[in-house]
Design an enzyme around this catalytic site. Structure first.
Site, PDB file in Angstrom:
ATOM      1  N   LYS A 191       0.880  -1.181   0.000  1.00  0.00           N
ATOM      2  CA  LYS A 191       0.000   0.000   0.000  1.00  0.00           C
ATOM      3  C   LYS A 191       0.911   1.222   0.000  1.00  0.00           C
ATOM      4  O   LYS A 191       0.902   2.056   0.912  1.00  0.00           O
ATOM      5  CB  LYS A 191      -0.927  -0.053   1.230  1.00  0.00           C
ATOM      6  CG  LYS A 191      -2.012   1.016   1.257  1.00  0.00           C
ATOM      7  CD  LYS A 191      -3.129   0.800   0.246  1.00  0.00           C
ATOM      8  CE  LYS A 191      -4.139   1.939   0.318  1.00  0.00           C
ATOM      9  NZ  LYS A 191      -5.176   1.867  -0.734  1.00  0.00           N
ATOM     10  N   ASP A 247      -2.763 -12.543   5.167  1.00  0.00           N
ATOM     11  CA  ASP A 247      -3.836 -13.230   5.895  1.00  0.00           C
ATOM     12  C   ASP A 247      -5.167 -12.997   5.197  1.00  0.00           C
ATOM     13  O   ASP A 247      -5.927 -13.936   4.931  1.00  0.00           O
ATOM     14  CB  ASP A 247      -3.886 -12.711   7.340  1.00  0.00           C
ATOM     15  CG  ASP A 247      -5.016 -13.335   8.129  1.00  0.00           C
ATOM     16  OD1 ASP A 247      -5.134 -14.577   8.101  1.00  0.00           O
ATOM     17  OD2 ASP A 247      -5.796 -12.590   8.762  1.00  0.00           O
ATOM     18  N   ASP A 251      -7.562 -15.814   2.581  1.00  0.00           N
ATOM     19  CA  ASP A 251      -8.971 -16.222   2.777  1.00  0.00           C
ATOM     20  C   ASP A 251      -9.771 -15.904   1.518  1.00  0.00           C
ATOM     21  O   ASP A 251     -10.626 -16.674   1.088  1.00  0.00           O
ATOM     22  CB  ASP A 251      -9.600 -15.501   3.982  1.00  0.00           C
ATOM     23  CG  ASP A 251      -9.537 -16.331   5.269  1.00  0.00           C
ATOM     24  OD1 ASP A 251      -8.523 -17.037   5.461  1.00  0.00           O
ATOM     25  OD2 ASP A 251     -10.493 -16.272   6.072  1.00  0.00           O
TER      26      ASP A 251
HETATM   27  C1  IPM Z   1      -4.195 -17.815   9.688  1.00  0.00           C
HETATM   28  C2  IPM Z   1      -5.070 -17.475  10.860  1.00  0.00           C
HETATM   29  C3  IPM Z   1      -4.221 -16.908  11.980  1.00  0.00           C
HETATM   30  C4  IPM Z   1      -3.568 -15.654  11.453  1.00  0.00           C
HETATM   31  C5  IPM Z   1      -4.979 -16.611  13.294  1.00  0.00           C
HETATM   32  C6  IPM Z   1      -5.648 -17.844  13.830  1.00  0.00           C
HETATM   33  C7  IPM Z   1      -4.081 -15.996  14.321  1.00  0.00           C
HETATM   34  O1  IPM Z   1      -6.085 -16.601  10.469  1.00  0.00           O
HETATM   35  O2  IPM Z   1      -3.251 -18.609   9.870  1.00  0.00           O
HETATM   36  O3  IPM Z   1      -4.430 -17.295   8.601  1.00  0.00           O
HETATM   37  O4  IPM Z   1      -4.197 -14.579  11.434  1.00  0.00           O
HETATM   38  O5  IPM Z   1      -2.413 -15.734  11.036  1.00  0.00           O
HETATM   39 MG    MG Z   2      -6.151 -16.272   8.386  1.00  0.00          MG
END
Ligand code: IPM
Ligand code: MG
Length: 366
Positions: A191, A247, A251
């Site tokens: 960013k 992170d 997802d």
């Molecule tokens: C991941 C999870 C972890 C993170 C959490 C559980 C702390 O979301 O491994 O992606 O944020 O790294």
């Molecule tokens: Mg995660």
């Protein structure tokens, strides 16, 4: 070969999925004459209940002494009080930091046979094969502790995003080395139009690129990248980015695969020791029912074989067995099927052809 593996099942569905992955490792070891020994250790909420801390000292010591760590997931509603002194997630972060695991590899290569599971149209998924390398021990997750505490009235909170040149350089250099064995393209996500840390990240990345003339580099702002990941996912090869950006983006990338239950990860540092875990959470709503998808953890075990034990052929055999099981229609609930965690694990083991020989799992590609 002999190797010591530390198992950290953790919370929620963690114990169920780690159990299936261990059985796969056992099958690989039996077929190849390898001697794998296991120790089981507390982490997360389970450790808070038993020992009052999310990462007991003996867990960290055992993981440090092992060749590799296989972890399930941490967290759950029982430990979710935002005012709580200790949280399960602290155990995982402390383990990553304590073992010096600064790079987190998260491959995303959707299975064509699961394209109907994805929210994206199949033509968008064609050719998607990307690897996110998430910086894992710096950035927003690891700001200086005293700066994170809230103010005197408890109504002010601070998180700091700190990177040193050294931290950026080592993870970006890894991305370039890995890209050399793939399609030769690195996308660095930052960013830089807002963050000072990104304005350091960019020139360091450009310097690293100069050492790798065969690799193409582009920079992308994280907001634009979040969109491109959905609109043009096939354009990415290796992505390298800050801890929290990684992170969030992984997802999001799980949507490409069709279920977050499918995605593995490897956390690596300066040597071969690594921590392997699925990218999903502890899914408390599914815990204890035997319905969780073990594939993300089994593929994490494959990464363990590859990166920590040097057993690349065995890793590929596990990946082919997963691929074959999915192509044969084996599906857990998250994939619209009815197989239990144990049945899915068994289906994968049945298709395991470790010698890469004539068995069905050894043929075909995804
Ligand atoms: C991941 C999870 C972890 C993170 C959490 C559980 C702390 O979301 O491994 O992606 O944020 O790294
Ligand atoms: Mg995660």
């Amino acid at each position: 070969m002999h190797a010591r593996i530390a198992l950290c099942p953790g919370d929620g569905i963690g114990p169920e999925i780690v159990d299936e992955a261990r059985r796969v490792l056992d099958a690989v070891a039996a077929a190849g004459g390898h001697d794998l020994t296991y120790g089981e250790h507390l982490i997360g909420g389970a450790a808070i209940d038993a020992a009052g801390t999310a990462l007991p000292a003996d867990t960290l010591a055992a993981c440090a002494a092992a060749d590799a760590v296989l972890l399930g997931a941490v967290g759950g509603p029982r430990w979710d009080d935002p005012q709580a002194r200790v949280r399960p997630e602290q155990g995982l972060l402390a383990l990553r930091q304590g073992l010096g695991l600064w790079a987190n590899l998260r491959p995303v290569a959707p299975y064509p046979c699961l394209s109907e599971q994805s929210s994206l149209r199949p033509e968008r998924l064609a050719g998607v094969d990307l690897l996110v390398i998430r910086e894992l021990t710096g950035g927003l997750y690891f700001g200086t502790p005293k700066e994170r505490t809230t103010g005197p009235d408890g109504r002010r909170a601070v998180d700091t995003l700190v990177y040193t040149e050294h931290e950026i350089r080592r993870v970006v250099a890894l991305a370039f080395r890995v890209a050399a064995g793939r399609r030769g393209k690195v996308t660095s996500i930052d960013k830089a139009n807002v963050l000072e840390s990104s304005r350091l990240w960019r020139p360091v990345t450009v310097e690293v690129a100069a050492d790798h003339p065969g690799i193409a580099l582009d920079h992308m702002l994280v907001d634009a990248a979040a969109m491109r990941l959905i609109t043009h996912p096939a354009q990415f090869d290796v992505i390298v980015t800050e801890n929290m950006f990684g992170d969030i983006l992984t997802d999001e990338a799980a949507v490409l695969a069709g279920s977050i239950g499918l995605l593995p990860s490897a956390s690596l540092g300066d040597d071969r020791r690594g921590l392997y875990e699925p990218i999903h959470g502890s899914a408390p709503d599914l815990a204890g029912q035997g319905v969780a998808n073990p594939v993300g953890t089994i593929l994490s075990a494959a990464m363990l074989l590859r990166h920590s034990l040097g057993l690349d052929g065995e890793a590929r055999a596990v990946e082919r067995a997963v691929d074959q099981a999915l192509r044969d229609g084996c599906r857990t609930r998250d994939l619209g099927g009815a197989l239990s965690t144990a049945a899915m694990g068994a289906a994968i083991r049945e298709r395991l052809a470790v010698d890469g020989g004539a068995a069905s799992a050894a043929t075909g590609s995804r």
